[in-house]
Enzyme design. Structure first.
Site, PDB file in Angstrom:
ATOM      1  N   GLU A 172       0.849  -1.200   0.000  1.00  0.00           N
ATOM      2  CA  GLU A 172       0.000   0.000   0.000  1.00  0.00           C
ATOM      3  C   GLU A 172       0.882   1.246   0.000  1.00  0.00           C
ATOM      4  OE1 GLU A 172      -3.473   0.970   0.132  1.00  0.00           O
ATOM      5  OE2 GLU A 172      -2.365   2.856  -0.096  1.00  0.00           O
ATOM      6  N   GLN A 214     -13.413   7.221   4.975  1.00  0.00           N
ATOM      7  CA  GLN A 214     -14.112   7.848   3.842  1.00  0.00           C
ATOM      8  C   GLN A 214     -15.592   8.160   4.084  1.00  0.00           C
ATOM      9  OE1 GLN A 214     -13.360   5.776   0.107  1.00  0.00           O
ATOM     10  NE2 GLN A 214     -11.296   5.281   0.785  1.00  0.00           N
ATOM     11  N   VAL A 266       1.402  -1.809  -6.674  1.00  0.00           N
ATOM     12  CA  VAL A 266       1.645  -2.923  -7.588  1.00  0.00           C
ATOM     13  C   VAL A 266       1.540  -2.401  -9.019  1.00  0.00           C
ATOM     14  CG1 VAL A 266       0.738  -5.143  -8.411  1.00  0.00           C
ATOM     15  CG2 VAL A 266       0.850  -4.662  -5.956  1.00  0.00           C
ATOM     16  N   CYS A 325     -20.655   3.942  -2.045  1.00  0.00           N
ATOM     17  CA  CYS A 325     -21.754   4.570  -1.309  1.00  0.00           C
ATOM     18  C   CYS A 325     -22.838   5.145  -2.208  1.00  0.00           C
ATOM     19  CB  CYS A 325     -21.242   5.680  -0.393  1.00  0.00           C
ATOM     20  SG  CYS A 325     -22.559   6.348   0.646  1.00  0.00           S
ATOM     21  N   ASP A 363     -14.244  -2.441  -2.600  1.00  0.00           N
ATOM     22  CA  ASP A 363     -14.779  -1.791  -3.797  1.00  0.00           C
ATOM     23  C   ASP A 363     -14.366  -2.458  -5.107  1.00  0.00           C
ATOM     24  OD1 ASP A 363     -15.848   0.036  -2.065  1.00  0.00           O
ATOM     25  OD2 ASP A 363     -14.441   1.656  -2.538  1.00  0.00           O
ATOM     26  N   LYS A 408     -20.634  -1.163  -2.470  1.00  0.00           N
ATOM     27  CA  LYS A 408     -19.267  -0.687  -2.360  1.00  0.00           C
ATOM     28  C   LYS A 408     -19.275   0.270  -1.184  1.00  0.00           C
ATOM     29  CE  LYS A 408     -18.054  -1.342  -7.204  1.00  0.00           C
ATOM     30  NZ  LYS A 408     -17.583  -2.718  -6.985  1.00  0.00           N
ATOM     31  N   CYS A 414     -26.599   1.760   4.221  1.00  0.00           N
ATOM     32  CA  CYS A 414     -26.483   3.141   3.772  1.00  0.00           C
ATOM     33  C   CYS A 414     -27.145   4.035   4.804  1.00  0.00           C
ATOM     34  CB  CYS A 414     -27.170   3.310   2.417  1.00  0.00           C
ATOM     35  SG  CYS A 414     -27.187   5.017   1.859  1.00  0.00           S
TER      36      CYS A 414
END
Lengths: 124, 489
Positions: free
Chosen positions: B88, B97, B132, B238, B389, B397, B433
């Protein structure tokens, strides 16, 4: 304002507890026809007897798709999109599916995806 | 003791944002509450004291967001000899988020959602701070941006997705929520064009709301100012967010006394508010009550930020010939472009799997990593799993989906390592949600692939409630950051 804290602790607790071991609450649904019967009576008209597709009817080939691909497509068609307000990728087929459903040609997405894959893709 | 940490953090949130009660008062409640005791019992019970598996093998996890780090943590608990590497590049990849809507609404600051990845990488896990650049799944190898070739026995793909602003004509840039975003910000985050889908964009969006309010206060004449809200034709993170920002804008305009000066128009690519009929109906009612306008099947395709004109592709079906085989009229898909002037536009960008994954042997025609939807195992490579996601599963997602998925992936991966014939764990498509309907209310929409409401609480899920606002603003972040990232809740 103590009420806020108490309410919060309650919901945090409920959420944490329900986080582990909750069960899907899906209803049991029965269908009038088997996936094979639905396919032969309806889908085959445009997707072909072997899922090979029929350009004249604008029905794409479905004999090379994997089960998850078929599931995604069928979900999109039956749900009118895979998100909340996201467009379906199959607007014509979404309409057709509603008509088929009115005539009783309803099916389980997973069962239909398996039928199409096992009958037309894997057999090749 | 993680549950204590969660409660501690819930208290911190209350203190930080409202100052509604003293820590001492709050602690008294905790001590007196049987609920607090059950929280601790609940989390401890779900975490085995000893690792249950002695299976061995090198696990590489690509992506260190919520999904990747939670999976690493869970695997660390389950394996007695874990060999786990996370790849990462972003040092703030675990940032929260779901808080971006609250930033855009002026409820939170950017600092409220920022978390250092370093603090959440589980002990013993190797972190390679690179990205990557290519996958070679046939040989169980991949290459990184630093030129390393890394081999693995098992691979978990949790890269997240890319925000494809460049897919809209007139804009540039393919970015992530927390990565570099200069290219996009040349045109987004100013002059009435905003997007809260990335963290800096969310900060800008709140400024945009303030600008619109100022403009509305000066506005004379009968023609209303136009605020547009888009929702693209791709799967998105979302699904509620494109609407949440509309509710927040509405609330801010009402509070400023200028709601009557601005028209709020929702332009989604699809033809409904929500895939679950009960929630669709509830949202439609909320829209009507607030005098929101909407135009279905109206998808943003281009924008001229100088002239302030947005171009949408509008689609519809027209009746064709009668089909004798089907005993139905055939339908023809039609479309045309329509232009709309705007004073404010909130863009939900088209979204895709990062090209490095989507166009690799791991991807699919649509990019998303094809997995068996219940087990999350890759369709072609049995030693590869995908979640979050980037995985090709319908609807979710969201962090809420990832919170269910990481347990499924960890259980099934261990089963594969142990050479079990059956994968024990199944994902049912659960997602959640918390639809913000005003500053102070939320409708907690929980659902799964049955497209029916699946509430965790014995309350009507179609109602906007204050307690869900509290859940969203105070409780979900600590539960996610300290419960999920440690692989315990």
């Amino acid at each position: 304002m103590k009420k806020i804290t108490f309410t919060l602790l309650s919901i945090a607790t409920m959420a944490l507890l329900t986080g582990c071991g909750d069960k899907p609450k899906s209803d049991i649904v029965t269908y009038k026809y088997t996936p094979a019967e639905v396919y032969t009576a309806t889908c085959a008209h445009c997707h072909g007897d072997k899922g090979e597709g029929m350009p004249s009817k604008k029905g794409p080939a479905i004999d090379k798709k994997t089960i998850p691909e078929l599931e995604m497509d069928l979900f999109d068609i039956k749900n009118g999109g895979v998100g909340q307000s996201t467009a379906t990728e199959h607007d014509v087929m979404e309409h057709n599916m509603k008509k088929l459903k009115e005539k009783g040609y309803e099916y389980d997405v997973k069962a239909m995806a398996n039928y199409i894959y096992n009958t037309f893709n894997r057999a090749k | 003791m993680k549950s204590n940490k969660i409660i501690e953090e819930v208290l911190n949130e209350i203190e930080k944002h409202e100052g509604v009660m003293s820590r001492r008062d709050a602690m008294k409640f905790l001590a007196a509450s049987p609920l607090a005791a059950s929280v601790i019992a609940g989390t401890v019970a779900s975490t085995p004291a000893h690792a249950s598996s002695s299976a061995k093998g090198k696990i590489v996890i690509v992506g260190g967001g919520l999904a990747g780090v939670a999976t690493a943590a869970k695997l660390t608990h389950k394996l007695s000899n874990p060999d786990i590497t996370i790849i990462e590049p972003n040092t703030k990849s675990v940032s929260y988020q779901p808080g971006q809507t609250l930033i855009a609404g002026g409820v939170w600051q950017k600092s409220d959602i920022e978390y250092e990845t370093e603090k959440f990488i589980p002990k013993g896990v190797t972190w390679i701070k690179e990205s990557v650049v290519s996958f070679d799944p046939k040989n169980n190898k991949l290459k990184t941006s630093g030129g390393q070739e890394i081999s693995y026995d098992y691979l978990v793909v949790a890269t997240g997705l890319a925000l494809d602003f460049a897919a809209i004509k007139g804009l540039e840039g393919v970015i992530t929520s927390y990565g570099p975003n200069e290219v996009v910000r040349q045109k987004v985050g100013k002059n009435g064009v905003y997007s809260m889908y990335f963290a800096d964009g969310a900060v800008d969006t709140y400024k945009g709301i303030q600008e619109l309010i100022a403009k509305a206060k000066e506005h004379k004449g009968t023609e209303k100012l136009q605020a547009l809200f888009t929702d693209p034709a791709t799967p998105i993170k979302c699904g509620g967010a494109p609407k949440k920002i509309m509710y927040l804008m509405h609330d801010r305009l009402v509070k400023a006394g200028v709601r009557d000066k601005v028209e709020l128009l929702f332009c989604p690519s699809g033809d409904k508010m929500f895939g679950v009929p009960e929630y669709h109906t509830a949202i439609l009612e909320q829209f009507k009550q607030r005098d929101f306008k909407w135009e279905y099947k109206t998808n943003l395709v281009a924008i001229d930020t100088d002239k302030k004109v947005a171009t949408f592709e509008k689609k519809w079906l027209e009746k064709g010939e009668f089909d004798e085989d089907l005993k139905e009229y055939t339908m023809i898909s039609m479309s045309k472009e329509v232009e709309k002037k705007y004073d404010f536009i909130h863009i939900t960008p088209p979204q895709k799997a990062p090209d490095v994954v989507g166009k690799s042997p791991l991807g699919s025609s649509k990019g998303w990593v094809p997995v068996v939807q219940e087990t999350l195992q890759h369709v072609s490579f049995k030693n590869i799993f995908a979640l979050g996601d980037v995985a090709a599963v319908p609807m979710g997602k969201t962090g809420g989906s990832a919170r269910k998925q990481y347990n499924v992936v960890a259980d099934n991966l261990v089963a594969i390592m142990e050479k079990q014939s059956q994968l024990p764990s199944k994902f049912d498509g659960y997602t959640v949600c918390p639809l913000i309907t005003s500053i102070g209310t939320v409708m907690l929409a929980e659902f799964n692939w049955t497209a029916k409401p699946t509430p965790s609480f014995p309350l009507d899920p179609t109602q906007e409630r204050w307690i869900w606002w509290l859940l969203k603003v105070y409780a979900l972040k600590p539960m996610t950051v300290y419960g999920m990232l440690s692989g315990r809740a």
